[in-house]
Write a protein that holds these residues in place. Structure first.
Motif, PDB file in Angstrom:
ATOM      1  N   THR A   1       0.828  -1.216   0.000  1.00 31.25           N
ATOM      2  CA  THR A   1       0.000   0.000   0.000  1.00 31.25           C
ATOM      3  C   THR A   1       0.855   1.255   0.000  1.00 31.25           C
ATOM      4  O   THR A   1       0.324   2.354  -0.195  1.00 31.25           O
ATOM      5  N   ASP A   2       2.164   1.126   0.223  1.00 27.82           N
ATOM      6  CA  ASP A   2       3.056   2.284   0.198  1.00 27.82           C
ATOM      7  C   ASP A   2       3.539   2.618  -1.204  1.00 27.82           C
ATOM      8  O   ASP A   2       4.230   3.626  -1.395  1.00 27.82           O
TER       9      ASP A   2
ATOM     10  N   ASP B   1       3.046   4.347  -4.368  1.00 31.11           N
ATOM     11  CA  ASP B   1       2.130   5.465  -4.576  1.00 31.11           C
ATOM     12  C   ASP B   1       1.967   5.877  -6.027  1.00 31.11           C
ATOM     13  O   ASP B   1       1.504   6.974  -6.310  1.00 31.11           O
TER      14      ASP B   1
ATOM     15  N   SER C   1      -6.630  -5.294  -1.340  1.00 32.22           N
ATOM     16  CA  SER C   1      -6.230  -5.458   0.059  1.00 32.22           C
ATOM     17  C   SER C   1      -7.485  -5.720   0.867  1.00 32.22           C
ATOM     18  O   SER C   1      -8.339  -4.841   1.010  1.00 32.22           O
TER      19      SER C   1
ATOM     20  N   ASP D   1      -2.639   3.221  -6.345  1.00 32.98           N
ATOM     21  CA  ASP D   1      -1.562   4.090  -5.856  1.00 32.98           C
ATOM     22  C   ASP D   1      -1.700   4.370  -4.362  1.00 32.98           C
ATOM     23  O   ASP D   1      -1.461   5.484  -3.887  1.00 32.98           O
ATOM     24  N   GLY D   2      -2.138   3.348  -3.614  1.00 32.10           N
ATOM     25  CA  GLY D   2      -2.240   3.482  -2.167  1.00 32.10           C
ATOM     26  C   GLY D   2      -3.539   4.075  -1.681  1.00 32.10           C
ATOM     27  O   GLY D   2      -3.761   4.154  -0.463  1.00 32.10           O
ATOM     28  N   ASN D   3      -4.443   4.489  -2.569  1.00 35.82           N
ATOM     29  CA  ASN D   3      -5.711   5.097  -2.193  1.00 35.82           C
ATOM     30  C   ASN D   3      -6.865   4.153  -2.547  1.00 35.82           C
ATOM     31  O   ASN D   3      -6.868   3.533  -3.615  1.00 35.82           O
TER      32      ASN D   3
END
Length: 1438
Positions: free
Chosen positions: A753-754, A756, A763, A770-772
């Motif tokens: 998740t890091d 970006d 998940s 991009d982690g969002n």
């Protein structure tokens, strides 16, 4: 003035050297354009790089462009190294002209006048001529420089970082080329110089002057212990200072001490009073090891240099004492030291590793330094240490760096000596000068090349049928395990005392295997006393030099073994479910192993290939057999004529491709080249040829384990992985997705998740970009997946992203993905290990746009645009070839079923062509359709799949056999078309799925109770629930429907009445119950009835079997009982989903389930939500490959005894366990001391232990020792520290019990050690003042035998430890029932063998307390620190 002649001579010598160098033509510092086949040259032929450094470890030879000139040092710099291999750079000279040289695979294969420095050995023409020479080249790192030189006297010298290592060989010819081998870890070098060092210029100008200078140098060295030579820089400005030499060879301005590094580390002649030195002071041994346990201190003969490894090998241990070897450093000079009895008595300048902790000046400064304990090491293990140039001190166990000692790096002085204390069990050690122990493969290869001149040269492939009278006949080597023997001229190996010992039966072949040579043995003799059986594999270790372990799975380098049905590499499992389980073989069965030319390893069971087990196995491996457990004798099979020829590719589907094979590196790769990339997160490890990824240190690390595919995914290509291992320590689990970032450009963060940018992932249930988070509640939850679950990812041609769970499409996850994306997986939290499945590849050709995919499947059906291949699940005699498009039956006449790789669509045709027939057999091809889904089959379908299609009846199957059409084996139509038995080679047969002819899957029969029943029965819940409304009998029930074969019928016990005795019985009746007159009990039925009552089986009221399954009278409420009649007519009982085995045979069809609600059992309900058709092996059973075999000696170990699934665990309804749990809550003990997972808590009340089928006694440890289960007690599992979990305590230690008082519980748990009867620590003579968190107390002078230490009493049975004298009773009031009870407490512990004494009870009783143990051996006494490990808290309530 006395020094003037010397000064004048020196100046003259230097001047001559300048003139001489100016007159010489400088040799080109370049490499020859001809080189090894994997070498690429660049930088004007000054830089050489080995291609495919991760897949290949050899074929990296380069030579100098021109012959060497005398005194010229040909120097290269190591630019790059990888950690994938053992061994490293090799350098030397050869008289062979590279212009006409046929390059061997490695430098040690050069003949015809070649001298090679390999590791710390010198070889001439492949044979060792000097051991322990100079620096170990395997230890050099990136940036180090190494050079080779022939001086004017014809001597060979090695130079390392500008330092001359002395003469390596003499008598060299004048015309020689420099040789460099980019072997193993070394992947790139650059030539930095080829010129003489200035310090030896003019060496041959005047022999007299050389002799005078040498004489004066010797005289100077005689006057001082350390001499500093200041060499002239020469006449060239470029060499006027050390910094001016880019090569780092001639630029060394100062050399201290001797000019060579051959002053190898030895033991100092002054040592402990009981030490005897031998082997040129490289070996130390403690005299009288059975009488004395200390006075065994030895030290090195000189201080350790910076970054110099001091390593020893344990040669001998005795099991009389506790404690073992200790190793460290000290500032004390051995010449001036008054040696103490043990090094822990030295109070200054000393750092020692003892056990798994660190002692500084005799005081404990770090309790848990590493995961290994020196006390647990075995003979043959290596221990080393190194003082880094930074001052950090590192210890090494079997070559594995245990890390620096934090908070001590500033305390390690610059001048220290190595010190070893042969204490307790440790008796004999030897200094090892080749320190690359973790990669012992490299050293053994050098030895093998020295013994076998042909090693390293290509060999012709051998056929599987050896020619008669072959001179290099495969036999067993005479060096074998301690308990093994070789007979019959080396053909047969056996364990003569197989009923007394279960291990130490390792035997190896007398020579390395040739490529494609099958090594096969027949099991001659078995014993039924032990668990486990034969293991087979290969190893790089030469048996002549190998210290044989107790089992080959303990060997941590260069070894591949098949054990059970798994494959292990260096003691670590790489394949869990590989092939036929070796533990099930019988006498007369055969097992074999072969290493193919492409480096893949294959195993055979009874001549049947099991497929590829490993890749990149190096050449020159020895076959190895471990006669373990039941296997007592085996004989090598010389005549392999009956074996099928090894196919070109005997793998199944995509697993066939070796990463190093030509197909995997060509431009048009097939879909099965998907692997994990060599770049990955810090905690990730890639094994199994790139197909398996795992997170190391999974119980201490939960992240930093991102892995990525080796190439981008094609359109419509499925990247699927299967979860192979999970831990329940963490929250969260696997995360998976795709990224447009190339692996070389990805900076692997802690978690996925890091990342970006340019990344899409799943998940839990959240789709993220991009982690969002983009959307929640996607169709699946990755956190809910378990071991065996499959996760797939696919990018369609339209740019949509799909996820697949266990083969089912979960729908579009996101859209608009770029065309080139890599699969990326995060082994996070609970997920520890995954492997790429054979299903990875093109999922649907309609989604693919690549022409390569079209070429990958040459067989097409008549339906345009649709390609087919065969599924990886198939019969045990089948081998798939040609990317799954061809199937070959390699043995027998049956077990040849294959399936299509995907489900047929309506009106789709699946067509095959017959390539080969065998006239020996009758019958021929069968073809049809089935609703059985191949992914639902077990991973190892050898026993779960029918031998022929006509016998495939677990799901609806239509088959054309000959000219007959059958459905589930029942004839439907005769004389249908042309008989398939008449087809020949070249004929084609197809099957088409038509909407009108194909039926849906068979729906299991819905069962309910018959209205005709016993007079005290009342039905409800649509006849799914039955209750006895009065009395204790007249409760007979039968179902209204007959029980189909292979369908599991289950009922749940809803209500029990403790007022009565006995309980329900159940079984089947073989005639219609519609007009049955029900008697009072089922025992009165005497016609065609099979009944299970208590723990016995009855047929027509006659007992036919005893001790079957658990006692049904002890089943608590919530227990689920099931009945199943298999396809062979055998009756099975299931308890909470667990098959209890065959209860009766020849059950007629139809038959009806029968239940008698008798005694305590008053109500049951038919379970409808778990109705299933059972076929094959159970997929949820624990794989025995996950268990250490020694844990199951002479029975099943307690910790792996079956416990019901959590949802039906009887512990939930066990009132006794609930009562014990409430008492535990009253003790207010911190929850942190106990295991969070309640499944490890076991109740040993009569109902629970009988329901589990526990035996009263088991064995544990090495050597095995009996212990009794604590019947009547309840165990609450304690939290075990990480370092203890990976130790051998659970495998090799004994089980014992300790009774104590309630008041002592908290102190015992706080100290994590048992207390004596006086409530003081057994390891302290008086209150000890600690020196901070985690520090040891002040140790005593020595563990002298006469010292009085408080004792702790243990026992192998709670019938002794649970006596009130040891475990006083306390009274408490149950907060729930408000009744008063009495309770006792104790501990279940693991105790190290040899750390306790067995003696008679001191209570004076004459009656035996336990029938298994005499009163003379029931009382165990221990005084040793660290000899016990708390395992569980025991509570008994009366």
């Amino acid at each position: 003035m006395a020094n003037c002649p010397q000064a004048t001579l020196h100046c003259r010598k230097t001047t001559l050297g300048v003139v001489h160098r100016a007159a010489r033509a400088k040799m080109a510092a370049e490499l020859h354009p001809r080189s090894g086949k994997l070498i690429g040259l660049s930088n004007s032929n000054r830089t050489a790089q080995r291609n495919q450094p991760v897949q290949e470890f050899n074929h990296g030879l380069v030579l100098s462009r021109e012959p060497l000139r005398d005194r010229d040092v040909f120097t290269v710099r190591i630019d790059k190294k990888v950690n994938s291999w053992s061994g490293s750079i090799e350098i030397g000279v050869t008289a062979l002209d590279p212009a006409g040289l046929e390059f061997p695979s490695s430098a040690t294969g050069l003949k015809g006048g070649s001298w090679i420095v390999s590791g710390c050995s010198v070889l001439k023409d492949g044979r060792s001529v000097l051991e322990e020479y100079g620096r170990d080249l395997d230890q050099l790192g990136e940036g180090d420089c190494v050079g080779i030189q022939r001086n004017g006297k014809g001597e060979l010298h090695l130079w390392v970082n500008g330092q001359d290592c002395g003469t390596a060989a003499s008598g060299l010819p004048s015309r020689l080329w420099a040789v460099v081998d980019l072997y193993g870890k070394c992947t790139q070098v650059t030539v930095v110089s080829c010129e003489p060092p200035p310090e030896i210029d003019g060496e041959e100008d005047e022999d007299v002057e050389d002799e005078m200078v040498s004489t004066q140098a010797v005289s100077i060295m005689a006057d001082a212990s350390s001499v500093i030579y200041l060499w002239a820089g020469g006449g060239s400005s470029s060499n006027s200072s050390p910094a001016g030499n880019s090569g780092g060879v001639a630029g060394l301005g100062v050399v201290t001490g001797s000019m060579t590094t051959n002053d190898a580390l030895l033991f100092h002649e002054k040592c402990g009073t009981l030490i005897k030195l031998s082997n040129n002071n490289k070996t130390a041994e403690r005299r009288r090891p059975l009488d004395e346990f200390n006075n065994g201190v030895v030290m090195t003969n000189r201080p350790l240099r910076h970054n110099e490894m001091f390593e020893i090998r344990i040669d001998k241990l005795v099991d009389k004492w506790s404690g073992s070897i200790e190793i460290g450093v000290t500032t004390h000079n051995p010449n001036n030291l008054d040696y103490p009895a043990t090094m822990t008595n030295l109070r200054s300048g000393t750092i020692m590793m003892s056990g798994c902790g660190i002692l500084t000046n005799g005081k404990g400064t770090r309790r848990e330094y590493c995961e290994f304990s020196l006390d647990e090491l075995q003979e043959g293990d290596h221990i080393g240490l190194m003082r880094k140039a930074s001052g950090a001190l590192h210890f090494y166990i079997n070559g594995i760096d245990q890390g620096g000692i934090s908070d001590l790096t500033n305390q390690t002085p610059g001048v220290v000596y190595g010190v070893v204390d042969l204490y307790g069990m440790a008796v004999k050690v030897t200094i090892v000068h080749n320190h690359n122990h973790s990669d012992r493969l490299r050293r053994n290869n050098a030895i093998m090349r020295a013994l076998s001149p042909d090693v390293g040269r290509p060999r012709p492939a051998l056929s599987l049928t050896p020619e008669p009278d072959v001179p290099d006949r495969l036999l067993f080597h005479s060096n074998c395990g301690q308990k093994a023997a070789i007979i019959s001229d080396g053909r047969t190996a056996l364990r003569p005392h197989a009923t007394d010992d279960f291990n130490h039966g390792v035997v190896l072949s007398n020579r390395p295997l040739h490529s494609n040579e099958v090594f096969q043995v027949r099991i001659d003799k078995m014993v039924d006393k032990w668990a486990g059986s034969i293991e087979i594999g290969v190893t790089t270790h030469n048996p002549a030099y190998l210290q044989l372990p107790s089992t080959m799975t303990n060997l941590r380098s260069g070894t591949w073994m098949m054990t059970g049905n798994g494959v292990m590499h260096n003691g670590t499992t790489i394949l869990d479910e590989y092939g036929h389980n070796l533990d099930r073989l019988k006498a007369g069965d055969t097992v074999g192993v072969v290493r193919k030319e492409d480096g893949s390893l294959h195993f055979f069971v009874n001549g049947v290939p099991q497929g590829p087990a490993a890749w990149n196995v190096p050449p020159s491996v020895y076959a190895v057999v471990d006669l373990y457990g039941q296997a007592a004798q085996a004989t090598i099979m010389d005549d392999l004529a009956d074996l099928p020829p090894l196919p070109d590719d005997s793998s199944e589907g995509p697993t066939a491709m070796s990463p190093g094979s030509p197909c995997s590196i060509s431009g048009a790769t097939a879909a099965n080249d998907l692997r994990f990339h060599q770049l990955h997160g810090t905690n990730a490890v890639i094994t199994n040829g790139g197909r398996t990824a795992l997170r190391q240190n999974c119980r201490s690390e939960f992240n930093d384990a991102i892995v990525i595919s080796n190439r981008c995914l094609r359109d419509g290509e499925l990247f699927e992985i299967v979860i192979q291992k999970m831990v329940d320590r963490w929250s969260g689990s696997i995360e998976a997705g795709v990224t447009a970032i190339r692996p070389e450009e990805l900076e692997f963060p802690n978690t996925m998740t890091d990342i970006d940018y340019d990344t899409w992932m799943l998940s839990g249930t959240a789709i993220m970009q991009d982690g969002n988070t983009m959307r929640n509640n996607y169709g699946c939850d990755l956190d809910s997946l378990t071991t065996g679950s499959r996760i797939g990812m696919m990018r369609t041609a339209s740019g949509d992203m799909h996820y697949f769970i266990n083969g089912l499409d979960q729908g579009v996850a996101c859209t608009g993905l770029p065309p080139e994306v890599f699969a990326v997986v995060d082994l996070y939290g609970q997920c520890v290990q995954v492997s790429i499945t054979s299903s990875s590849g093109p999922l649907d050709n309609s989604l693919c746009t690549s022409n390569i995919t079209e070429k990958s499947f040459p067989i097409h059906s008549p339906v345009a645009g649709v390609a087919h291949r065969l599924h990886s699940k198939h019969g045990k005699n089948v081998v798939l070839l040609g990317d799954g498009c061809q199937a070959l039956r390699v043995d027998g006449y049956a077990h040849g079923i294959v399936f299509s790789a995907k489900e047929l669509k309506t009106d789709e045709v699946f067509e095959v062509k017959i390539n080969k027939v065998d006239d020996r057999w009758s019958g021929s091809l069968h073809v049809g359709l089935t609703t059985l889904q191949p992914p639902d089959l077990p991973s190892c379908p050898l026993s779960g799949l029918s031998p022929s299609l006509t016998q495939l009846r677990s799901k609806v199957t239509w088959v054309l056999a000959g000219s007959e059409v059958r459905r589930n084996g029942v004839l439907q139509r005769q004389n249908y078309g042309c008989s398939l038995d008449r087809l020949t080679v070249g004929n084609r047969v197809g099957v088409k799925r038509c909407r009108s002819y194909f039926e849906p899957a068979l729906v299991p029969t819905v069962m309910m109770f018959l209205e005709n029943h016993g007079k005290n029965i009342q039905l409800s819940n649509q006849n799914l629930t039955a209750a006895r409304v009065s009395s204790y009998n007249q409760g007979l029930l039968v179902t209204a429907q007959a029980l189909p074969r292979q369908q599991l019928f289950q009922v749940c016990i809803d209500r029990l009445n403790p007022s009565w005795t006995s309980s329900l019985s159940l079984g089947v009746i073989g005639h219609s119950p519609d007009r049955l007159n029900f008697p009072s009990t089922a025992c009165c039925l005497k016609r065609s009835v099979w009944l299970l009552q208590r723990d016995s089986v009855f047929h027509n009221s006659l007992k036919i079997c005893e001790n079957y399954g658990p006692n049904l009278d002890t089943c608590p409420e919530g227990t689920v009982l099931g009945l199943l009649v298999d396809s062979s007519g055998c009756l099975h009982l299931f308890v909470n989903g667990m098959d209890q085995g065959v209860a009766a045979q020849d059950i007629p069809s139809p038959c009806y389930p029968l239940i008698d609600l008798y005694g305590q059992c008053e109500q049951v309900t038919i379970v409808t939500n778990h109705v299933s058709v059972v076929g094959g092996e159970r997929g949820d059973m624990r794989c025995q490959g996950d268990m250490e075999k020694a844990d199951m000696v002479d029975g099943i170990k307690e910790s792996v005894c079956w416990t019901p699934p959590p949802e039906v665990n009887p512990n939930k309804t066990c009132e006794y366990q609930a009562l014990c749990s409430r008492f535990k809550e009253l003790l207010t003990l911190p929850d942190g001391y106990f295991n969070e997972d309640a499944k490890y808590n076991l109740c040993y009340c009569e109902s629970c232990h009988k329901l589990r089928g526990d035996e009263a006694y088991y064995k544990r440890g090495e050597p095995p020792r009996d212990y009794a289960l604590p019947f009547g007690w309840c165990r609450f599992a304690l939290r075990i520290k990480t370092h203890c979990e990976v130790s051998n305590a659970f495998k090799k230690w004994h089980i014992a019990y300790h009774g104590t008082s309630v008041g002592s519980l908290r102190r015992i748990l706080d100290h994590n050690q048992l207390l004596s009867a006086e409530s003081s620590s057994i390891f302290s003579l008086s209150p000890v003042k600690t020196e901070g968190h985690g520090s040891y107390g002040e140790p005593e002078e020595n563990s002298a035998p006469e010292r009085e230490i408080p004792r702790v009493q243990l026992s192998p049975t709670m019938r002794f430890s649970g006596l009130e004298v040891f475990a006083p009773k306390v009274q408490f009031r149950d907060p729930r029932s408000l009744r008063c009870h009495q309770a006792q407490v104790g501990f279940q512990v693991c105790v190290r063998p040899g750390s306790y004494k067995v003696g008679p009870t001191s209570l004076g009783t004459s009656e035996p307390l336990d029938p298994r143990f005499s009163n003379a051996e029931i009382d165990w006494i221990t005084k040793e620190k660290g000899g016990t490990l708390l395992y569980g808290l025991l509570i008994r309530v009366e």
